[in-house]
Design an enzyme around this catalytic site. Structure first.
Site, mmCIF file in Angstrom:
data_model
loop_
_atom_site.group_PDB
_atom_site.id
_atom_site.type_symbol
_atom_site.label_atom_id
_atom_site.label_comp_id
_atom_site.label_asym_id
_atom_site.label_seq_id
_atom_site.Cartn_x
_atom_site.Cartn_y
_atom_site.Cartn_z
ATOM 1 N N ASP A 107 35.395 39.601 34.186
ATOM 2 C CA ASP A 107 35.378 40.767 35.080
ATOM 3 C C ASP A 107 36.499 40.665 36.110
ATOM 4 O O ASP A 107 36.969 39.564 36.415
ATOM 5 C CB ASP A 107 34.077 40.820 35.903
ATOM 6 C CG ASP A 107 32.852 40.804 35.042
ATOM 7 O OD1 ASP A 107 32.939 41.238 33.889
ATOM 8 O OD2 ASP A 107 31.816 40.334 35.558
HETATM 9 N N1 URA Z 1 29.581 37.097 32.980
HETATM 10 C C1 URA Z 1 29.857 37.941 33.986
HETATM 11 O O1 URA Z 1 28.971 38.472 34.602
HETATM 12 N N2 URA Z 1 31.133 38.159 34.291
HETATM 13 C C2 URA Z 1 32.173 37.592 33.641
HETATM 14 O O2 URA Z 1 33.319 37.837 33.956
HETATM 15 C C3 URA Z 1 31.856 36.718 32.592
HETATM 16 C C4 URA Z 1 30.552 36.483 32.293
#
Ligand code: URA
Length: 239
Positions: free
Chosen positions: A104
């Site tokens: 993310d």
């Molecule tokens: N889980 C999440 O919530 N965000 C990420 O970037 C990777 C795994």
């Protein structure tokens, strides 16, 4: 650049000594010119090499480890936002590399980049069960019961049931989470479902490939053949 006999041995059914003999016998051309020295250095990217008139294809793939900083999106291109590829110099970007899976915008840490589509598919394919370890700082106090919930497969707020995962509590607000799947915002949603919304999230390991503790977000480096396959070795937050 690499030795002509080595390139030939890696791209044909010939052994290294058979390749050397074929070169000495004048069966190999480089850019149309017969070359009789097995030790001649050639470029696997730009030289056109033929064995008995047939082109020899050499495709070397590239693999990079990037410590993704927060604030960038995991994509190869975006019209409005800066992407993880913007951290790399143009000569690397032009290799056609792309991120393997995603982190993310607000997550930092270990991200692989490659131009090898088959490798990327193997890393993210759910059947392979490649484990990913995240270091999370959360709101509220982490409870030992949450580790049991994770182990048996926590149900997210939208009803999705997750595969069994591992939670290792490091302190009241810090934990390691190991998952083997990659649903949208998975770790954030798992911890939110347990009553501990994530404040900070960083991926520190994929398989047995670990980000050094002193790694700096924004840094990157090339991985060699051995390192890039470490992601397929088993490891979790206890190891
Ligand atoms: N889980 C999440 O919530 N965000 C990420 O970037 C990777 C795994």
């Amino acid at each position: 650049m690499m030795r002509l006999d080595r390139l030939l041995a890696e791209t044909s059914a010939l052994t290294r000594s058979q390749a050397a003999r074929a070169i000495r016998d004048g069966k190999v051309t480089v850019n149309g010119i017969p070359v009789r020295r097995p030790e001649q250095k050639v470029s696997e990217d730009t030289d056109r090499i033929c064995l008995e008139g047939e082109p020899v294809c050499y495709r070397r793939f590239h693999y990079y480890l990037l410590d993704k900083p927060t604030g960038l999106i995991t994509a190869s291109k975006d019209r409005n936002a800066e992407t993880v590829l913007d951290l790399l110099p143009p000569e690397i970007r032009k290799q056609g590399i792309f991120p393997v899976g995603r982190l993310d915008k607000d997550t930092s840490g270990l991200l692989l980049l490659t131009d090898d589509g088959e490798y990327a598919h193997r890393v993210i394919s759910p059947g392979r069960q490649v484990s990913k370890v995240y270091l999370a700082e959360v709101e509220g106090m982490l409870k030992p019961e949450t580790a049991d919930l994770f182990r048996s497969g926590i149900t997210l707020r939208d009803g999705t049931v997750c595969l069994p995962a591992e939670l290792k509590i490091l302190s009241e607000r810090d934990c390691l989470v190991t998952v083997q799947e990659g649903k949208y915002h998975q770790v954030r949603r798992m911890l939110a479902a347990a009553g501990n919304p994530v404040v900070r999230l960083r991926r520190i390991r994929i398989g047995a490939l670990t980000l050094p503790e002193d790694s700096k977000p924004g840094s990157w480096r090339a991985l060699d053949e051995e390192e890039k396959d470490k992601v397929f070795f088993r490891a979790n937050c206890a190891t």
